[in-house]
Design a protein around this motif. Sequence first.
Motif, PDB file in Angstrom:
ATOM      1  N   ILE A 102      39.708 -13.942   0.633  1.00 58.03           N
ATOM      2  CA  ILE A 102      39.976 -13.145   1.835  1.00 58.03           C
ATOM      3  C   ILE A 102      41.359 -13.486   2.389  1.00 58.03           C
ATOM      4  O   ILE A 102      42.155 -12.603   2.713  1.00 58.03           O
ATOM      5  N   PHE A 191      36.452  -8.556  -2.815  1.00 57.92           N
ATOM      6  CA  PHE A 191      37.004  -8.320  -1.472  1.00 57.92           C
ATOM      7  C   PHE A 191      38.240  -7.416  -1.462  1.00 57.92           C
ATOM      8  O   PHE A 191      38.614  -6.923  -0.399  1.00 57.92           O
ATOM      9  N   MET A 195      38.950  -5.304   1.778  1.00 54.46           N
ATOM     10  CA  MET A 195      40.029  -5.655   2.712  1.00 54.46           C
ATOM     11  C   MET A 195      41.029  -4.506   2.842  1.00 54.46           C
ATOM     12  O   MET A 195      41.555  -4.254   3.914  1.00 54.46           O
ATOM     13  N   PRO A 267      32.359 -15.264   5.813  1.00 53.76           N
ATOM     14  CA  PRO A 267      33.262 -14.201   5.375  1.00 53.76           C
ATOM     15  C   PRO A 267      32.923 -12.860   6.008  1.00 53.76           C
ATOM     16  O   PRO A 267      33.816 -12.077   6.300  1.00 53.76           O
ATOM     17  N   VAL A 271      35.915 -10.833   7.624  1.00 55.78           N
ATOM     18  CA  VAL A 271      36.263  -9.509   7.078  1.00 55.78           C
ATOM     19  C   VAL A 271      36.029  -8.431   8.128  1.00 55.78           C
ATOM     20  O   VAL A 271      36.843  -7.519   8.288  1.00 55.78           O
TER      21      VAL A 271
END
Length: 317
Positions: A102, A191, A195, A267, A271
């Motif tokens: 991340i 991710f 993201m 996370p 996120v």
Amino acid sequence: MDHSGHGMMHMDMPPFTLERGLQFSGEPFFMIGCLLGLGLYGWGVVRLRRRGDAWPWGRVVAFVAGVLSVALVMCTKLNDYGMVMFSVHMVQHMVISMLSPILLLLGAPVTLTLRALPAAGRGRKGPREWLVALLHSRYMRVITHPAFTIPLFIASLYALYFSPLFDFLMESKVGHIGMMVHFLAVGLVFFWPIMGVDPGPHRPGYVMRMLELFAGMPFHAFFGIALMMATQPMIGTYMHPPASLGIDPLEDQQAGGGIAWAFSEIPSVVVLLALVYQWYRSEQRQAKRSDRAADRDGDKELAAYNAYLASLDGRGR
């Protein structure tokens, strides 16, 4: 399976403390990888600045933090303790598969690379053109698609830990490092589309990204709960820890399960905050664009609407 050779390397390890775990060990593979990552990223930022282009400091901080998080779990004694203590191994796994990716992705390394690499001349192909071709390739479309990344993310837990593959990989340093590289890679492809900082083949909307994020997390939490509730050690590698550590393998496994369960939330929060911020920023940009268009057109839409109201008024009389 005989783990005596594996145990011999760690026979005289003192009991785990955070101070001992965080001592620098300089594991060469990840050490070189981290230094290379920082060096190349720094080169890209310097190249942009020299050209007079800005690059947000927030991205630099995120990327550096990502690299340091990898170094923290791989280039310290945590890596040695992770070979004999399941709980420490689980900290490594969680950080490298869920926190490091991340932070690295928030640093937008692909965008930086595309902006820093010079474009080749017309008709020629250089590194930049190859990277663009790779980003648009069918291969990338497949490995970043949720139908691929979510099952891969889940399989990395269940298929690995609850099969003989884990014990086989843990018999050697090479296998252990290969496993950690795999965890990092899986985290990055999982991710990356969520993201949405870097360009990629899939650009799902914000709601879809949140759904993708939450699709994988319950499986993660359940994996942790399964380990916490187990009544006997389930993973061969950690069944007979060195006596010098003074730990009970079942309690250590339950602690590892607790770490996996708790970490599945971290996370999600990070996120989610990043996505809400991006969403807010994109709405702001959209509003500014509309304002600029209105300034440029002299509020044409408003004038047209007023004229329409006037024509209605005229007709009504």
